[in-house]
Design an enzyme around this catalytic site. Sequence first.
Site, mmCIF file in Angstrom:
data_model
loop_
_atom_site.group_PDB
_atom_site.id
_atom_site.type_symbol
_atom_site.label_atom_id
_atom_site.label_comp_id
_atom_site.label_asym_id
_atom_site.label_seq_id
_atom_site.Cartn_x
_atom_site.Cartn_y
_atom_site.Cartn_z
ATOM 1 N N GLY A 156 0.779 -1.229 0.000
ATOM 2 C CA GLY A 156 0.000 0.000 0.000
ATOM 3 C C GLY A 156 0.807 1.273 0.000
ATOM 4 N N SER A 157 0.222 2.282 0.590
ATOM 5 C CA SER A 157 0.647 3.661 0.465
ATOM 6 C C SER A 157 1.971 3.980 1.139
ATOM 7 C CB SER A 157 -0.434 4.560 1.077
ATOM 8 O OG SER A 157 0.016 5.896 1.145
ATOM 9 N N THR A 158 2.657 4.970 0.577
ATOM 10 C CA THR A 158 3.876 5.479 1.196
ATOM 11 C C THR A 158 3.575 6.282 2.455
ATOM 12 O OG1 THR A 158 3.809 7.366 -0.300
ATOM 13 C CG2 THR A 158 5.221 5.519 -0.932
#
Length: 146
Positions: free
Chosen positions: A68-70
């Site tokens: 997923g997201s940074t």
Amino acid sequence: MEEVQVKIILKGRKVIGGKAEGEAVVTRQPVSFLGGVNPDKGIVVEKGHELEGQSLTGKIFVFPHGKGSTAGPYIIYAMAKRRTAPAAMINVEAEPIIAVGAAMGNIPLVDRLDQNPLEVIATGDYVKIDGDQGIAEVIKKGVEKD
């Protein structure tokens, strides 16, 4: 039957140093901390995840890798600040999102162990992490012997 304690030493790579110990929580599914974990409560909230509803707070969290997201590292950091974070983490292969989050939250993290931690460690086992040495000591729960 006699209950015996089995101790297994796993050696791997230090990603983030430090020492911690506690009860293991193990999943074979990757985890996204952004949207997948409630940082206020330390609980997995991702719908359909095998750990949905389980707390990670103070546990030795064993999972294959993040996803997923940074923004995930900021969630791990927020968990550390709110004292809802895992005590330590073990990955099969840590990727930058989890490594940066562990560094920001000062959470020991090891990976690339000499045995697959998903096959050796079970939820409820007691695990001691020496992140500086890249070592995980696993004490298996309730192994019975004739």
